[in-house]
Design a protein around this motif. Sequence first.
Motif, PDB file in Angstrom:
ATOM      1  N   PRO A  13       0.839  -1.200   0.000  1.00  0.00           N
ATOM      2  CA  PRO A  13       0.000   0.000   0.000  1.00  0.00           C
ATOM      3  C   PRO A  13       0.877   1.253   0.000  1.00  0.00           C
ATOM      4  CG  PRO A  13       0.007  -1.016   2.186  1.00  0.00           C
ATOM      5  CD  PRO A  13       0.852  -1.886   1.301  1.00  0.00           C
ATOM      6  N   VAL A  14       0.384   2.315  -0.603  1.00  0.00           N
ATOM      7  CA  VAL A  14       1.093   3.604  -0.603  1.00  0.00           C
ATOM      8  C   VAL A  14       0.131   4.625  -0.007  1.00  0.00           C
ATOM      9  CG1 VAL A  14       2.144   5.391  -2.043  1.00  0.00           C
ATOM     10  CG2 VAL A  14       2.436   2.980  -2.639  1.00  0.00           C
ATOM     11  N   THR A  15       0.424   5.026   1.239  1.00  0.00           N
ATOM     12  CA  THR A  15      -0.517   5.913   1.928  1.00  0.00           C
ATOM     13  C   THR A  15      -0.321   7.383   1.527  1.00  0.00           C
ATOM     14  OG1 THR A  15       0.991   5.985   3.790  1.00  0.00           O
ATOM     15  CG2 THR A  15      -0.833   4.436   3.952  1.00  0.00           C
ATOM     16  N   ASP A  16       0.765   7.676   0.778  1.00  0.00           N
ATOM     17  CA  ASP A  16       1.013   9.063   0.347  1.00  0.00           C
ATOM     18  C   ASP A  16      -0.055   9.537  -0.644  1.00  0.00           C
ATOM     19  OD1 ASP A  16       4.240   9.219   1.162  1.00  0.00           O
ATOM     20  OD2 ASP A  16       3.520   7.258   0.558  1.00  0.00           O
ATOM     21  N   VAL A  17      -0.699   8.602  -1.318  1.00  0.00           N
ATOM     22  CA  VAL A  17      -1.837   8.940  -2.194  1.00  0.00           C
ATOM     23  C   VAL A  17      -3.022   8.103  -1.723  1.00  0.00           C
ATOM     24  CG1 VAL A  17      -0.565   9.680  -4.249  1.00  0.00           C
ATOM     25  CG2 VAL A  17      -1.004   7.245  -3.887  1.00  0.00           C
ATOM     26  N   TYR A  18      -4.228   8.608  -1.930  1.00  0.00           N
ATOM     27  CA  TYR A  18      -5.376   7.916  -1.343  1.00  0.00           C
ATOM     28  C   TYR A  18      -6.680   8.320  -2.026  1.00  0.00           C
ATOM     29  CZ  TYR A  18      -5.135  12.365   1.068  1.00  0.00           C
ATOM     30  OH  TYR A  18      -5.036  13.712   1.333  1.00  0.00           O
ATOM     31  N   ALA A  19      -7.700   7.495  -1.788  1.00  0.00           N
ATOM     32  CA  ALA A  19      -9.073   7.845  -2.177  1.00  0.00           C
ATOM     33  C   ALA A  19      -9.872   8.019  -0.896  1.00  0.00           C
ATOM     34  CB  ALA A  19      -9.678   6.731  -3.029  1.00  0.00           C
ATOM     35  N   THR A  66     -26.058  11.833  -0.175  1.00  0.00           N
ATOM     36  CA  THR A  66     -24.969  12.035  -1.144  1.00  0.00           C
ATOM     37  C   THR A  66     -23.727  11.251  -0.740  1.00  0.00           C
ATOM     38  OG1 THR A  66     -25.760  14.237  -1.689  1.00  0.00           O
ATOM     39  CG2 THR A  66     -23.475  13.768  -2.222  1.00  0.00           C
ATOM     40  N   LEU A  67     -23.201  10.501  -1.695  1.00  0.00           N
ATOM     41  CA  LEU A  67     -21.915   9.821  -1.519  1.00  0.00           C
ATOM     42  C   LEU A  67     -20.870  10.665  -2.241  1.00  0.00           C
ATOM     43  CD1 LEU A  67     -20.312   7.266  -0.597  1.00  0.00           C
ATOM     44  CD2 LEU A  67     -20.764   6.345  -2.876  1.00  0.00           C
ATOM     45  N   THR A  68     -19.921  11.187  -1.466  1.00  0.00           N
ATOM     46  CA  THR A  68     -18.873  12.040  -2.046  1.00  0.00           C
ATOM     47  C   THR A  68     -17.583  11.232  -2.138  1.00  0.00           C
ATOM     48  OG1 THR A  68     -19.907  13.942  -1.012  1.00  0.00           O
ATOM     49  CG2 THR A  68     -17.652  14.244  -1.796  1.00  0.00           C
ATOM     50  N   VAL A  69     -17.029  11.125  -3.337  1.00  0.00           N
ATOM     51  CA  VAL A  69     -15.823  10.311  -3.547  1.00  0.00           C
ATOM     52  C   VAL A  69     -14.765  11.183  -4.209  1.00  0.00           C
ATOM     53  CG1 VAL A  69     -14.937   8.119  -4.403  1.00  0.00           C
ATOM     54  CG2 VAL A  69     -17.379   8.378  -4.004  1.00  0.00           C
ATOM     55  N   SER A  70     -13.550  11.102  -3.677  1.00  0.00           N
ATOM     56  CA  SER A  70     -12.466  11.939  -4.163  1.00  0.00           C
ATOM     57  C   SER A  70     -11.169  11.132  -4.121  1.00  0.00           C
ATOM     58  CB  SER A  70     -12.384  13.161  -3.236  1.00  0.00           C
ATOM     59  OG  SER A  70     -11.384  14.021  -3.650  1.00  0.00           O
ATOM     60  N   ALA A  71     -10.172  11.548  -4.875  1.00  0.00           N
ATOM     61  CA  ALA A  71      -8.906  10.800  -4.838  1.00  0.00           C
ATOM     62  C   ALA A  71      -7.736  11.698  -5.183  1.00  0.00           C
ATOM     63  CB  ALA A  71      -8.954   9.628  -5.797  1.00  0.00           C
ATOM     64  N   THR A  72      -6.598  11.435  -4.525  1.00  0.00           N
ATOM     65  CA  THR A  72      -5.346  12.091  -4.915  1.00  0.00           C
ATOM     66  C   THR A  72      -4.507  11.144  -5.761  1.00  0.00           C
ATOM     67  OG1 THR A  72      -4.110  11.329  -2.975  1.00  0.00           O
ATOM     68  CG2 THR A  72      -5.324  13.393  -2.733  1.00  0.00           C
ATOM     69  N   ILE A  73      -4.995   9.927  -5.975  1.00  0.00           N
ATOM     70  CA  ILE A  73      -4.248   8.942  -6.763  1.00  0.00           C
ATOM     71  C   ILE A  73      -4.425   9.288  -8.243  1.00  0.00           C
ATOM     72  CG2 ILE A  73      -3.942   6.487  -7.235  1.00  0.00           C
ATOM     73  CD1 ILE A  73      -5.550   5.921  -4.672  1.00  0.00           C
ATOM     74  N   PRO A  74      -3.300   9.474  -8.979  1.00  0.00           N
ATOM     75  CA  PRO A  74      -3.472   9.802 -10.394  1.00  0.00           C
ATOM     76  C   PRO A  74      -4.165   8.660 -11.146  1.00  0.00           C
ATOM     77  CG  PRO A  74      -1.133   9.508  -9.832  1.00  0.00           C
ATOM     78  CD  PRO A  74      -1.891   9.430  -8.556  1.00  0.00           C
ATOM     79  N   LEU A  75      -5.066   9.016 -12.052  1.00  0.00           N
ATOM     80  CA  LEU A  75      -5.807   8.005 -12.810  1.00  0.00           C
ATOM     81  C   LEU A  75      -4.893   7.388 -13.873  1.00  0.00           C
ATOM     82  CD1 LEU A  75      -9.181   9.894 -13.458  1.00  0.00           C
ATOM     83  CD2 LEU A  75      -8.623   8.292 -11.617  1.00  0.00           C
ATOM     84  N   SER A 108      -5.752   3.471  -8.671  1.00  0.00           N
ATOM     85  CA  SER A 108      -6.842   4.437  -8.486  1.00  0.00           C
ATOM     86  C   SER A 108      -8.209   3.753  -8.560  1.00  0.00           C
ATOM     87  CB  SER A 108      -6.754   5.557  -9.526  1.00  0.00           C
ATOM     88  OG  SER A 108      -6.738   5.024 -10.827  1.00  0.00           O
ATOM     89  N   SER A 109      -8.406   2.858  -9.508  1.00  0.00           N
ATOM     90  CA  SER A 109      -9.744   2.270  -9.671  1.00  0.00           C
ATOM     91  C   SER A 109     -10.109   1.393  -8.472  1.00  0.00           C
ATOM     92  CB  SER A 109      -9.840   1.484 -10.980  1.00  0.00           C
ATOM     93  OG  SER A 109      -8.924   0.426 -11.012  1.00  0.00           O
ATOM     94  N   ALA A 110      -9.166   0.587  -8.016  1.00  0.00           N
ATOM     95  CA  ALA A 110      -9.478  -0.285  -6.870  1.00  0.00           C
ATOM     96  C   ALA A 110      -9.680   0.539  -5.600  1.00  0.00           C
ATOM     97  CB  ALA A 110      -8.363  -1.313  -6.672  1.00  0.00           C
ATOM     98  N   ALA A 111      -8.875   1.595  -5.427  1.00  0.00           N
ATOM     99  CA  ALA A 111      -9.017   2.423  -4.224  1.00  0.00           C
ATOM    100  C   ALA A 111     -10.367   3.130  -4.216  1.00  0.00           C
ATOM    101  CB  ALA A 111      -7.871   3.436  -4.146  1.00  0.00           C
ATOM    102  N   PHE A 112     -10.773   3.587  -5.387  1.00  0.00           N
ATOM    103  CA  PHE A 112     -12.084   4.222  -5.532  1.00  0.00           C
ATOM    104  C   PHE A 112     -13.188   3.253  -5.088  1.00  0.00           C
ATOM    105  CE2 PHE A 112     -14.824   7.127  -8.031  1.00  0.00           C
ATOM    106  CZ  PHE A 112     -14.126   8.307  -7.842  1.00  0.00           C
ATOM    107  N   SER A 113     -13.121   2.029  -5.581  1.00  0.00           N
ATOM    108  CA  SER A 113     -14.147   1.030  -5.239  1.00  0.00           C
ATOM    109  C   SER A 113     -14.125   0.698  -3.751  1.00  0.00           C
ATOM    110  CB  SER A 113     -13.923  -0.268  -6.027  1.00  0.00           C
ATOM    111  OG  SER A 113     -14.048  -0.027  -7.395  1.00  0.00           O
ATOM    112  N   VAL A 114     -12.936   0.486  -3.216  1.00  0.00           N
ATOM    113  CA  VAL A 114     -12.832   0.104  -1.798  1.00  0.00           C
ATOM    114  C   VAL A 114     -13.362   1.241  -0.916  1.00  0.00           C
ATOM    115  CG1 VAL A 114     -11.197  -0.387   0.084  1.00  0.00           C
ATOM    116  CG2 VAL A 114     -11.005  -1.608  -2.104  1.00  0.00           C
TER     117      VAL A 114
END
Length: 309
Positions: free
Chosen positions: A29-35, A87-96, A102-108
């Motif tokens: 895991p890389v915690t420096d970027v996250y969803a 409302t479900l608000t989803v955001s990410a700092t992981i580059p797409l 990014s896709s798996a973190a978004f889903s999780v």
Amino acid sequence: MPDPIRVPGKLILLGEHAVVYGVPALAVPVTDVYATAAFTPANQPFTLALPDLNETHPLAALPADHPAAAAIHTTLTHLGQPAPTGTLTVSATIPLGGGLGSSAAFSVAIIRALSAHFATPLADATVSALAYETEKLHHGAPSGIDNTVIAYARPVYFIRGLPIEILSVGAPFTLVIADTGIAASTKVAVSGVRQRYDAHPDYFDTLFARIAELAAEARALIENGYPLMLGPLLDENHSLLQEIGVSSHELDTLVAAARNAGSLGAKLSGGGLGGNMLALTTPTDAERIAAALTAAGAVRTIITTVQSA
Ligand code: PMV
């Protein structure tokens, strides 16, 4: 809004692509970027807010194969719940498209935010299995390594179809991650490998067998506390990924720049064809290698420490 759920990105240390064919791979895991995701109840039909894209969608208006909608529907079905109002608000700092999960973190993040809303904690294995269903929409036939390492948020030694093995990290080590800035499709990379595999199965089996040996050696070095000896294994894995046809000029340029700047070993990471590479370094040399990668064209660098979670 409840506290958002925060989910890390991931980095494949060794074994990408080969893992699709049953070879072990190592990922952290890389915690420096996250969803992040949070569900806020309100008196309105279920709405998905994506502030990074400046988009808001009523769930009912999204096609069922929209990845976020798929993660939502899969989770609600599993929980046996109708869509809640709010409302479900989803955001990410992981580059797409960068190979950082990014896709798996978004889903999780979505799965965990909804299970938190219904006060129904889910086991990591369940979260991983639900995220895998959505990963199939992104990747076609993913190995499952991304959803596994991100759902467990621990270093893993992953073999497709087998129970997860947590990788213990005997001594922490430092990596520089550098982004080519080129968004690449893992699905395209994986299907290209499949075509070449089908044309030359014996040749590819030889390459994959060598990657399996590298994965076993890397695991022993990491578990026994000798991570700085991983360098030659990373270098050889990069050469094998070039043979497999998933590197690119930009990735090779960054790998060479890292080695010239004193990295102990460097390789592309993830699907390839663009996205990110990693460079092993001592903590002392990390800033210098990151600067060299920027000078060689990286659009973003991350210095991260791998340790047991
Ligand atoms: O999501 P990415 O780009 O890190 O790629 C996942 C790793 C692959 O081995 C290329 C594909 C897979 O399903 O394991």
